[in-house]
Write a protein that holds these residues in place. Structure first.
Motif, PDB file in Angstrom:
ATOM      1  N   ALA A  25     -40.402 -22.822  27.878  1.00 15.82           N
ATOM      2  CA  ALA A  25     -40.760 -23.620  29.073  1.00 15.82           C
ATOM      3  C   ALA A  25     -41.399 -24.838  28.414  1.00 15.82           C
ATOM      4  N   ARG A  26     -41.987 -24.978  27.303  1.00 14.28           N
ATOM      5  CA  ARG A  26     -42.416 -26.139  26.636  1.00 14.28           C
ATOM      6  C   ARG A  26     -42.179 -26.167  25.197  1.00 14.28           C
ATOM      7  N   PRO A  27     -42.250 -27.358  24.619  1.00  9.41           N
ATOM      8  CA  PRO A  27     -41.719 -27.390  23.320  1.00  9.41           C
ATOM      9  C   PRO A  27     -42.661 -26.640  22.101  1.00  9.41           C
ATOM     10  N   VAL A  28     -41.870 -26.015  21.195  1.00 11.57           N
ATOM     11  CA  VAL A  28     -42.412 -25.153  20.392  1.00 11.57           C
ATOM     12  C   VAL A  28     -42.488 -25.595  18.828  1.00 11.57           C
ATOM     13  N   VAL A  29     -43.348 -24.895  18.062  1.00  8.89           N
ATOM     14  CA  VAL A  29     -43.174 -25.289  16.619  1.00  8.89           C
ATOM     15  C   VAL A  29     -42.459 -24.042  15.964  1.00  8.89           C
ATOM     16  N   VAL A  30     -41.410 -24.380  15.213  1.00  5.32           N
ATOM     17  CA  VAL A  30     -40.494 -23.416  14.565  1.00  5.32           C
ATOM     18  C   VAL A  30     -41.167 -23.237  13.235  1.00  5.32           C
ATOM     19  N   HIS A  31     -41.767 -22.003  12.713  1.00  8.27           N
ATOM     20  CA  HIS A  31     -42.216 -21.682  11.452  1.00  8.27           C
ATOM     21  C   HIS A  31     -41.298 -21.179  10.481  1.00  8.27           C
ATOM     22  N   TRP A  32     -41.241 -21.609   9.197  1.00  6.80           N
ATOM     23  CA  TRP A  32     -40.628 -20.829   8.097  1.00  6.80           C
ATOM     24  C   TRP A  32     -41.653 -20.657   7.003  1.00  6.80           C
ATOM     25  N   LEU A  33     -41.729 -19.476   6.810  1.00  9.34           N
ATOM     26  CA  LEU A  33     -42.838 -18.881   6.172  1.00  9.34           C
ATOM     27  C   LEU A  33     -42.104 -18.259   4.825  1.00  9.34           C
ATOM     28  N   GLY A  34     -42.339 -18.752   3.833  1.00  7.46           N
ATOM     29  CA  GLY A  34     -41.476 -18.321   2.536  1.00  7.46           C
ATOM     30  C   GLY A  34     -42.037 -16.735   2.075  1.00  7.46           C
ATOM     31  N   PRO A  35     -41.063 -16.148   1.471  1.00  3.62           N
ATOM     32  CA  PRO A  35     -41.317 -14.904   0.680  1.00  3.62           C
ATOM     33  C   PRO A  35     -42.575 -14.658   0.030  1.00  3.62           C
ATOM     34  N   MET A  36     -43.136 -15.948  -0.709  1.00  3.10           N
ATOM     35  CA  MET A  36     -44.365 -15.753  -1.207  1.00  3.10           C
ATOM     36  C   MET A  36     -45.551 -15.469  -0.298  1.00  3.10           C
ATOM     37  N   PHE A  37     -45.507 -15.838   0.635  1.00  2.00           N
ATOM     38  CA  PHE A  37     -46.310 -15.179   1.832  1.00  2.00           C
ATOM     39  C   PHE A  37     -46.018 -13.770   2.500  1.00  2.00           C
ATOM     40  N   ASP A  38     -44.712 -13.839   2.449  1.00  2.00           N
ATOM     41  CA  ASP A  38     -44.421 -12.330   2.967  1.00  2.00           C
ATOM     42  C   ASP A  38     -43.081 -11.909   2.313  1.00  2.00           C
ATOM     43  N   VAL A  70     -38.337 -28.790  20.613  1.00  2.00           N
ATOM     44  CA  VAL A  70     -39.099 -28.331  19.042  1.00  2.00           C
ATOM     45  C   VAL A  70     -40.149 -29.461  19.087  1.00  2.00           C
ATOM     46  N   ASP A  71     -41.313 -29.057  19.330  1.00  2.00           N
ATOM     47  CA  ASP A  71     -42.505 -30.061  18.964  1.00  2.00           C
ATOM     48  C   ASP A  71     -42.696 -30.530  17.385  1.00  2.00           C
ATOM     49  N   GLY A  72     -42.195 -29.199  16.730  1.00  5.99           N
ATOM     50  CA  GLY A  72     -42.262 -29.456  15.168  1.00  5.99           C
ATOM     51  C   GLY A  72     -41.885 -28.455  14.548  1.00  5.99           C
ATOM     52  N   GLY A 130     -38.647 -37.649  16.860  1.00  2.97           N
ATOM     53  CA  GLY A 130     -39.724 -37.052  17.868  1.00  2.97           C
ATOM     54  C   GLY A 130     -40.183 -35.476  17.275  1.00  2.97           C
ATOM     55  N   VAL A 131     -39.661 -34.814  16.425  1.00  2.00           N
ATOM     56  CA  VAL A 131     -39.853 -33.701  15.855  1.00  2.00           C
ATOM     57  C   VAL A 131     -40.863 -33.758  14.762  1.00  2.00           C
ATOM     58  N   ARG A 132     -41.923 -33.217  14.690  1.00  2.00           N
ATOM     59  CA  ARG A 132     -43.192 -33.445  13.813  1.00  2.00           C
ATOM     60  C   ARG A 132     -42.654 -32.226  12.742  1.00  2.00           C
ATOM     61  N   CYS A 133     -43.373 -32.685  11.465  1.00  2.00           N
ATOM     62  CA  CYS A 133     -43.325 -31.750  10.463  1.00  2.00           C
ATOM     63  C   CYS A 133     -44.532 -31.531  10.083  1.00  2.00           C
ATOM     64  N   TYR A 134     -45.329 -30.206  10.328  1.00  2.00           N
ATOM     65  CA  TYR A 134     -46.617 -29.531  10.093  1.00  2.00           C
ATOM     66  C   TYR A 134     -46.533 -29.071   8.652  1.00  2.00           C
ATOM     67  N   THR A 135     -47.185 -29.599   7.787  1.00  2.00           N
ATOM     68  CA  THR A 135     -47.127 -28.963   6.584  1.00  2.00           C
ATOM     69  C   THR A 135     -47.799 -27.698   6.596  1.00  2.00           C
TER      70      THR A 135
END
Length: 385
Positions: A179-192, A222-224, A245-250
């Protein structure tokens, strides 16, 4: 007066507590960057032993979120910092999202919330349709709560996907219906570690191409992106290749000062677990950027990196233990207990160093309280300080 702290080599060292902590800060959100703190949850130690479900101290948990909002930081709710998939189940996470989103509306605080597939048991494997349905359930709940969504990486999808096309299919379908732009998260294997080979490739160069393809097919949804790979060069490359327009959230808790500051052409936003314990400093650094004072920003944030690298040291997924320890020492909660008993995940020398580094940064509003609590923790473990 000094406190004797245990070292990893079996010895001891003396630490003289700081007497000059950061003063309380109240400010609005920064306008030059988007700063979100992934926030921890406060366990209820009295109920935890009597209930099968995770027991959360809702009052203390929500009070901590208000503390972040009051300093101008946004809250990233029900993420891995909140022990998502490591003690916090989906029913409890859903309630956390509902309550936090309601509190955010009351104060005008920024909030995004994690939507994943963790209602699926670890048994599996699951069909792509079942995985998509699980995502849809959590996405619908988050949107109905009035919060922005972060599409979290899925252990179920990592186990079920036969290749990159399955990721493109699942994420593409989800993005098209948001319904609204989302953040897509790539979580690396060091976290999981269960996320090894995400996007259908163990090779990170190939995985990056799939990740960028997913974003490029629906950029308006995609918000970011949030990149949590602890790989600064790769993150910069991804940032340069994102659609306009797509943000990169570190999500890099090792290199965040330079990634946020940017290179003058491309700058970075942030969604970080380290912002939970260093919120008073992060808030001041954000205000420095609003004044275009990049050197002042770095002077504030660079000294926090040793603490962050210590908390996020391998095994990185246990960084939450240090985060909660520091919240207790700072007086933001009344105990050092975590859902799932995760307070035992780090060694006493590790915790002692976390205290020492945080105290050196002036992060404890009442250094005497922090010292007293650290002494009590040491005493419980047989260390007379």
């Amino acid at each position: 007066m000094s406190i004797r702290l245990p070292s990893a080599d079996g010895g001891y060292r003396l630490h003289r507590p700081n007497t000059d902590p950061f003063a309380p800060l109240a400010c609005g959100p920064a306008h030059s960057r988007m700063f979100y703190s992934a926030a921890h949850v406060v366990a209820d130690p009295l109920a935890a032993s009597a209930e099968a479900a995770p027991a959360v101290d809702w009052e203390a948990t929500l009070a901590f979120r208000h503390r972040l909002w009051s300093q101008g930081l946004g809250v990233a709710e029900a993420m891995d910092t909140a022990q998502r998939g490591m003690g916090l189940d989906w029913p409890t996470a859903a309630e956390l999202i509902r309550r936090s989103a309601a509190e955010a509306r009351e104060v005008g605080g920024r909030i995004v919330c994690g939507a994943g597939t963790d209602q699926l048991s670890a048994g599996g494997p699951y069909s792509l349709a079942a995985i998509t349905a699980a995502y849809e359930e959590q996405l619908a709940h988050t949107e109905a709560s009035g919060a922005g969504a972060v599409l979290m990486a899925s252990r179920a999808l990592a186990a079920a996907a036969r290749g990159p096309d399955d990721y493109v299919q699942v994420y593409g379908g989800l993005l098209r219906q948001c319904a609204r732009p989302v953040v897509v998260h790539w979580l690396g294997p060091m976290f999981d570690p269960a996320l090894t080979g995400y996007w259908g490739h163990s090779d990170l160069d190939e995985a990056t191409e799939v990740f960028l393809k997913v974003i490029a097919e629906c950029p308006e949804k995609v918000d970011g992106v949030k990149v949590s790979l602890l790989d600064a060069e790769r993150e910069v490359d991804i940032r340069r290749r994102l659609p306009a327009g797509v943000r990169c959230y570190t999500g890099d808790d090792y290199h965040y000062p330079e990634l946020i500051a940017g290179d003058g052409e491309l700058v970075g936003d942030a969604l970080l677990g380290i912002f939970d314990p260093i919120a008073p400093i992060a808030a001041r650094a954000a205000l420095a950027l609003d004044r275009d004072d990049v050197s002042g920003f770095r002077e504030l944030l660079d000294p926090t990196v040793p603490l962050s690298r210590h908390l996020f040291a391998p095994p990185t997924r246990f960084y939450k233990t240090g985060v909660v320890l520091l919240a207790w020492l700072a007086g933001y909660q009344e105990h050092f207990t975590m859902v799932g008993g995760l307070q035992s995940a780090r060694s006493l020398p590790h915790l002692a160093t976390a205290y020492e580094l945080a105290d050196g940064l002036g992060l404890f509003p009442d250094p005497g309280l922090a010292e007293d609590r650290m002494r009590r923790l040491l005493s419980v473990h047989g260390v007379e300080s």
